[in-house]
Motif scaffolding. Sequence first.
Motif, PDB file in Angstrom:
ATOM      1  N   GLY A 147       0.750  -1.244   0.000  1.00 50.70           N
ATOM      2  CA  GLY A 147       0.000   0.000   0.000  1.00 50.70           C
ATOM      3  C   GLY A 147       0.775   1.286   0.000  1.00 50.70           C
ATOM      4  N   GLU A 148       2.120   1.224   0.086  1.00 47.25           N
ATOM      5  CA  GLU A 148       2.852   2.490   0.067  1.00 47.25           C
ATOM      6  C   GLU A 148       4.278   2.299  -0.426  1.00 47.25           C
ATOM      7  OE1 GLU A 148       2.760   3.998   4.066  1.00 47.25           O
ATOM      8  OE2 GLU A 148       4.575   2.921   4.639  1.00 47.25           O
ATOM      9  N   LEU A 149       4.793   3.352  -1.017  1.00 42.57           N
ATOM     10  CA  LEU A 149       6.185   3.386  -1.440  1.00 42.57           C
ATOM     11  C   LEU A 149       6.913   4.415  -0.587  1.00 42.57           C
ATOM     12  CD1 LEU A 149       8.483   2.629  -3.416  1.00 42.57           C
ATOM     13  CD2 LEU A 149       7.722   4.534  -4.847  1.00 42.57           C
ATOM     14  N   VAL A 150       7.861   3.955   0.196  1.00 45.47           N
ATOM     15  CA  VAL A 150       8.716   4.832   0.994  1.00 45.47           C
ATOM     16  C   VAL A 150      10.034   4.958   0.249  1.00 45.47           C
ATOM     17  CG1 VAL A 150       9.861   5.164   3.206  1.00 45.47           C
ATOM     18  CG2 VAL A 150       7.608   4.046   3.125  1.00 45.47           C
ATOM     19  N   PHE A 151      10.363   6.192  -0.183  1.00 43.90           N
ATOM     20  CA  PHE A 151      11.536   6.341  -1.039  1.00 43.90           C
ATOM     21  C   PHE A 151      12.069   7.767  -0.942  1.00 43.90           C
ATOM     22  CE2 PHE A 151      13.857   6.194  -5.148  1.00 43.90           C
ATOM     23  CZ  PHE A 151      14.563   5.036  -4.916  1.00 43.90           C
ATOM     24  N   PRO A 152      13.402   7.944  -1.080  1.00 43.90           N
ATOM     25  CA  PRO A 152      14.017   9.264  -0.885  1.00 43.90           C
ATOM     26  C   PRO A 152      14.084  10.110  -2.153  1.00 43.90           C
ATOM     27  CG  PRO A 152      15.741   7.652  -1.114  1.00 43.90           C
ATOM     28  CD  PRO A 152      14.438   6.888  -1.185  1.00 43.90           C
ATOM     29  N   ALA A 153      12.944  10.299  -2.813  1.00 46.95           N
ATOM     30  CA  ALA A 153      12.949  11.053  -4.064  1.00 46.95           C
ATOM     31  C   ALA A 153      12.269  12.409  -3.949  1.00 46.95           C
ATOM     32  CB  ALA A 153      12.279  10.235  -5.170  1.00 46.95           C
ATOM     33  N   GLY A 154      11.757  12.761  -2.754  1.00 46.18           N
ATOM     34  CA  GLY A 154      11.080  14.040  -2.614  1.00 46.18           C
ATOM     35  C   GLY A 154       9.999  14.199  -3.663  1.00 46.18           C
ATOM     36  N   SER A 208      -6.345   0.437  -6.516  1.00 43.12           N
ATOM     37  CA  SER A 208      -6.025   0.357  -5.086  1.00 43.12           C
ATOM     38  C   SER A 208      -5.530   1.708  -4.580  1.00 43.12           C
ATOM     39  CB  SER A 208      -4.937  -0.698  -4.834  1.00 43.12           C
ATOM     40  OG  SER A 208      -5.306  -1.957  -5.351  1.00 43.12           O
ATOM     41  N   GLU A 209      -5.734   1.958  -3.297  1.00 49.21           N
ATOM     42  CA  GLU A 209      -5.206   3.168  -2.675  1.00 49.21           C
ATOM     43  C   GLU A 209      -3.744   2.957  -2.328  1.00 49.21           C
ATOM     44  OE1 GLU A 209      -6.035   6.312  -1.930  1.00 49.21           O
ATOM     45  OE2 GLU A 209      -7.849   6.044  -3.118  1.00 49.21           O
ATOM     46  N   LEU A 210      -2.865   3.647  -3.030  1.00 51.56           N
ATOM     47  CA  LEU A 210      -1.436   3.549  -2.772  1.00 51.56           C
ATOM     48  C   LEU A 210      -0.897   4.912  -2.364  1.00 51.56           C
ATOM     49  CD1 LEU A 210      -0.356   1.402  -5.862  1.00 51.56           C
ATOM     50  CD2 LEU A 210      -0.941   0.597  -3.580  1.00 51.56           C
ATOM     51  N   ARG A 211       0.038   4.924  -1.415  1.00 45.17           N
ATOM     52  CA  ARG A 211       0.603   6.178  -0.924  1.00 45.17           C
ATOM     53  C   ARG A 211       2.080   6.240  -1.267  1.00 45.17           C
ATOM     54  NH1 ARG A 211       0.850   8.011   4.474  1.00 45.17           N
ATOM     55  NH2 ARG A 211       1.642   5.948   5.033  1.00 45.17           N
ATOM     56  N   TYR A 212       2.530   7.457  -1.495  1.00 42.62           N
ATOM     57  CA  TYR A 212       3.960   7.719  -1.635  1.00 42.62           C
ATOM     58  C   TYR A 212       4.411   8.480  -0.400  1.00 42.62           C
ATOM     59  CZ  TYR A 212       8.213  10.172  -3.099  1.00 42.62           C
ATOM     60  OH  TYR A 212       9.485  10.684  -3.150  1.00 42.62           O
ATOM     61  N   VAL A 213       5.446   7.958   0.259  1.00 42.04           N
ATOM     62  CA  VAL A 213       5.958   8.569   1.480  1.00 42.04           C
ATOM     63  C   VAL A 213       7.416   8.970   1.256  1.00 42.04           C
ATOM     64  CG1 VAL A 213       6.361   8.277   3.958  1.00 42.04           C
ATOM     65  CG2 VAL A 213       4.439   7.087   2.857  1.00 42.04           C
ATOM     66  N   PRO A 214       7.674  10.261   0.996  1.00 40.52           N
ATOM     67  CA  PRO A 214       9.067  10.676   0.791  1.00 40.52           C
ATOM     68  C   PRO A 214       9.829  10.739   2.110  1.00 40.52           C
ATOM     69  CG  PRO A 214       7.598  12.573   0.651  1.00 40.52           C
ATOM     70  CD  PRO A 214       6.717  11.372   0.817  1.00 40.52           C
ATOM     71  N   VAL A 215      11.066  10.263   2.083  1.00 39.66           N
ATOM     72  CA  VAL A 215      11.956  10.335   3.239  1.00 39.66           C
ATOM     73  C   VAL A 215      13.301  10.863   2.756  1.00 39.66           C
ATOM     74  CG1 VAL A 215      10.821   8.456   4.508  1.00 39.66           C
ATOM     75  CG2 VAL A 215      12.696   7.929   2.918  1.00 39.66           C
ATOM     76  N   THR A 216      14.189  11.183   3.690  1.00 44.18           N
ATOM     77  CA  THR A 216      15.530  11.599   3.294  1.00 44.18           C
ATOM     78  C   THR A 216      16.341  10.365   2.901  1.00 44.18           C
ATOM     79  OG1 THR A 216      16.485  11.390   5.501  1.00 44.18           O
ATOM     80  CG2 THR A 216      15.423  13.494   4.948  1.00 44.18           C
ATOM     81  N   LEU A 245      18.918  12.030  -7.264  1.00 48.93           N
ATOM     82  CA  LEU A 245      17.551  12.496  -7.026  1.00 48.93           C
ATOM     83  C   LEU A 245      17.519  13.939  -6.541  1.00 48.93           C
ATOM     84  CD1 LEU A 245      16.194   9.211  -5.376  1.00 48.93           C
ATOM     85  CD2 LEU A 245      15.868  10.004  -7.736  1.00 48.93           C
ATOM     86  N   ASP A 246      18.438  14.742  -7.081  1.00 51.77           N
ATOM     87  CA  ASP A 246      18.490  16.163  -6.702  1.00 51.77           C
ATOM     88  C   ASP A 246      17.891  17.070  -7.776  1.00 51.77           C
ATOM     89  OD1 ASP A 246      20.366  16.047  -8.715  1.00 51.77           O
ATOM     90  OD2 ASP A 246      22.018  16.884  -7.547  1.00 51.77           O
ATOM     91  N   GLY A 247      17.251  16.475  -8.775  1.00 53.42           N
ATOM     92  CA  GLY A 247      16.645  17.252  -9.851  1.00 53.42           C
ATOM     93  C   GLY A 247      17.470  17.329 -11.117  1.00 53.42           C
ATOM     94  N   ARG A 248      18.683  16.795 -11.105  1.00 49.20           N
ATOM     95  CA  ARG A 248      19.550  16.893 -12.285  1.00 49.20           C
ATOM     96  C   ARG A 248      18.976  16.147 -13.498  1.00 49.20           C
ATOM     97  NH1 ARG A 248      24.946  14.111 -10.333  1.00 49.20           N
ATOM     98  NH2 ARG A 248      24.354  15.230  -8.450  1.00 49.20           N
ATOM     99  N   ASN A 249      18.114  15.173 -13.239  1.00 51.35           N
ATOM    100  CA  ASN A 249      17.558  14.381 -14.337  1.00 51.35           C
ATOM    101  C   ASN A 249      16.142  14.803 -14.717  1.00 51.35           C
ATOM    102  OD1 ASN A 249      19.651  12.572 -15.100  1.00 51.35           O
ATOM    103  ND2 ASN A 249      19.358  11.487 -13.172  1.00 51.35           N
ATOM    104  N   ALA A 250      15.711  15.956 -14.241  1.00 45.43           N
ATOM    105  CA  ALA A 250      14.343  16.419 -14.542  1.00 45.43           C
ATOM    106  C   ALA A 250      14.288  17.085 -15.916  1.00 45.43           C
ATOM    107  CB  ALA A 250      13.863  17.374 -13.448  1.00 45.43           C
TER     108      ALA A 250
END
Length: 282
Positions: A147-154, A208-216, A245-250
């Motif tokens: 139900g959730e993705l915890v990942f450091p991508a802001g 399904s209800e899925l959440r994204y949880v950004p972390v450092t 994941l600092d925005g260089r690939n945006a």
Amino acid sequence: MTENTAGTKDMTVLVTGATGRTGSRVAEAARAAGLTVRAGSRSQGTHFDWADRSTWADALRGADAAYLAHPTDVGSPDATEAVGALAREAVGLGVRRLVLLSSRGEERAHATEEALRTSGADWTVVRAAWFAQNFSEGPLVEGLVHGELVFPAGEVREPFIDVRDIADVVVAALTSGDRYIGRELAISGPRLLSFRDAVAEISKATGSELRYVPVTARQYGDTLAGFGVPPHEVEFLVELFEGLLDGRNAHLSDGVQRILGREPRDFTDFAREAAAAGTWKA
């Protein structure tokens, strides 16, 4: 796809990591293009193990080309050493045409790319954006299943690429004569999405209800350490995520369009296909 030049129908290509995310698709695309594939892996097909150099020569001997995808991050010291050593051995055995999977925007990958460039090979580097299939294959799947993705991508945005497009680019590079020799090919998907957007697309596809949880990155590293990941690997990944994941690939790259003459596959289509296959069902 670019049309084969004369003689490539008889090409034999060693595909390393042939059971992995990209290798399996490269092998499939190469067979579809009429090439003879040596599917290199530790468990099936042609025995090949990046960590066991005694397996390299037999896998390479008599091949015309090889696709190199190292199992650790392409920017790791292990990858740099192994890719350089394998490339030199390949050239020594007459296998000069080598295509390396690299990572777009990853400065640490430059050392591995340089190890290939200085090997004497007829090289091509494919610098890919983040894989769409990272959400459907590998360690991120379990979180989404629950139900959730915890990942450091802001809230950074990324042009997620379907690995089937990577495979098609690799095969085009192999079958286009010398057109892509000595070149770095940057490839991405067709649009920018944040990781939150990607999870929302998967949520819609699955119903399904899925959440994204950004972390450092440091918090994520602490979680990895709790799962038993060795400290040196944790530190490498923390630094990798803080950089990539600092925005260089945006931004978008037009490699797929230029090389294949078509638009890249869209993330929405990937999510629908993976959901229909039951990828994220508990």
